[in-house]
Design a protein around this motif. Structure first.
Motif, short mmCIF file in Angstrom:
data_model
loop_
_atom_site.label_atom_id
_atom_site.label_comp_id
_atom_site.label_asym_id
_atom_site.label_seq_id
_atom_site.Cartn_x
_atom_site.Cartn_y
_atom_site.Cartn_z
N HIS A 193 0.82 -1.22 0.00
CA HIS A 193 0.00 0.00 0.00
C HIS A 193 0.84 1.26 0.00
CE1 HIS A 193 -2.30 -3.14 2.38
NE2 HIS A 193 -3.01 -3.01 1.29
N ASN A 194 2.16 1.13 -0.14
CA ASN A 194 3.05 2.29 -0.16
C ASN A 194 2.98 3.10 1.13
OD1 ASN A 194 4.91 4.05 -1.48
ND2 ASN A 194 3.26 5.47 -1.96
N GLY A 195 2.75 2.41 2.26
CA GLY A 195 2.57 3.09 3.54
C GLY A 195 3.72 3.99 3.93
N ALA A 196 4.94 3.57 3.64
CA ALA A 196 6.10 4.35 4.06
C ALA A 196 6.51 5.38 3.01
CB ALA A 196 7.27 3.42 4.37
N GLY A 197 6.05 5.20 1.79
CA GLY A 197 6.30 6.20 0.75
C GLY A 197 7.66 6.11 0.08
#
Ligand code: HEC
Ligand code: HEC
Ligand code: HEC
Ligand code: HEC
Length: 205
Positions: free
Chosen positions: A180-184
């Motif tokens: 989910h690309n939580g940390a970017g």
């Protein structure tokens, strides 16, 4: 007034340290704009609130067709772990990234035409990829000698390696990636790999 400002500044610094800013919108995993996605939704390609696909035990409300491929696992003369067929949530990733199941094969669709290609295609030959779907525990760490004990070593993400990066004690694709690309970070990495920081979380080199 002044102390209120200092308090607020400290508060925002604390937030910056805790909260991750990444989000799935607009990334490679946002399929809301595809012509084949008439719902315009993001999550639906992978998850559904009802009637989920139970093909992978423990999968989170899964809505995508699951791969039926047989994989060639990683092996080497120095590998200590026992690595077999992909299981757990790695199988969910490979249900697009092995190239055998179309990206739009979700819900009841099984005849999609968009397949992964290029460097993002991992394929069914995993012999040239970091091993996945094996148990990483204190015993493996001591047998190997070059790994941290996942039950005690901190991950830099809040808890131990075991708490933050393993799934039912197993190392999976999602140990290194946040789908989910939580940390970017680029490549959906769970933490920065600058100076090989990601690798050095587990490998004592
Ligand atoms: C490209 C596929 C994909 C998309 C799109 C996707 N997910 Fe996921 N999701 C996964 C996979 C794979 C896992 C299991 C791996 C993990 O937990 O990191 C997962 C796990 C989860 C979990 C359980 C673990 C956790 O992180 O809390 C939740 C909740 C979740 N997703 C919610 C969502 C929501 C809400 C959306 C839409 C905004 C979404 N997902 C979009 C693939 C996807
Ligand atoms: C529904 C299909 C689907 C699932 C499930 C899925 N992916 Fe992807 N993923 C894609 C597609 C398609 C792309 C490339 C999009 C493009 O070509 O622009 C991609 C791109 C990526 C990228 C490259 C991102 C970048 O910044 O270049 C990574 C890394 C990745 N996926 C990892 C994963 C992992 C790990 C999982 C499981 C936790 C997973 N994916 C599950 C379809 C999927
Ligand atoms: C041990 C950590 C680790 C594991 C496990 C892992 N990856 Fe990766 N992956 C990475 C790193 C680091 C990169 C970025 C590589 C680079 O910078 O060249 C990456 C890159 C990728 C890319 C983008 C490749 C590109 O060149 O565009 C995809 C897709 C991907 N991984 C999918 C997966 C899938 C699917 C799995 C499980 C089968 C997986 N990864 C398991 C660490 C990992
Ligand atoms: C979440 C923990 C974790 C992360 C992060 C991680 N690894 Fe691993 N890695 C392992 C474990 C556990 C093994 C299995 C070692 C064994 O059984 O010999 C392994 C195996 C390997 C192997 C194969 C060793 C052999 O003997 O064949 C290499 C090489 C490797 N990792 C390199 C990397 C690199 C490079 C990165 C960063 C991109 C990375 N790892 C990130 C845990 C991790």
């Amino acid at each position: 007034m002044k102390s209120a400002h200092i308090f607020l500044s400290l508060f925002f610094i604390a937030c910056l340290a805790q909260v991750s800013f990444g989000q799935i919108t607009g990334t490679d995993h946002d399929f809301s704009g595809r012509t084949w996605n008439s719902s315009g939704e993001i999550c639906i390609v992978c998850h559904t609130p009802h009637n989920a696909n139970g093909a992978v035990t423990g999968a989170p409300l899964w809505n995508h067709q699951v791969t039926g491929a047989t994989f060639t696992p990683y092996s080497s003369t120095t590998l200590d772990a026992t690595v077999g067929q992909p299981a757990g949530n790695s199988k969910l990733c490979l249900s697009c990234h092995d190239g055998t199941v179309a990206v739009e094969n979700y819900g009841n669709v099984t005849n999609g035409a968009e397949f992964l290609s290029g460097s993002e295609l991992i394929g069914t030959d995993l012999s040239n990829d970091h091993p996945i779907s094996f148990s990483y525990d204190a015993t493996l760490a001591s047998t190997d000698g070059g790994l941290y004990d996942p039950t005690t070593q901190t991950s830099g993400l809040g808890g131990t390696i075991g708490d933050d990066m393993l799934f039912a004690g197993q190392l999976e694709c999602a140990s290194c990636h946040d789908v989910h690309n939580g940390a970017g970070y680029s490549n959906f990495l769970r933490k920065s790999n600058s100076g090989s920081a990601l690798c050095l979380t587990c490998h004592n080199k």
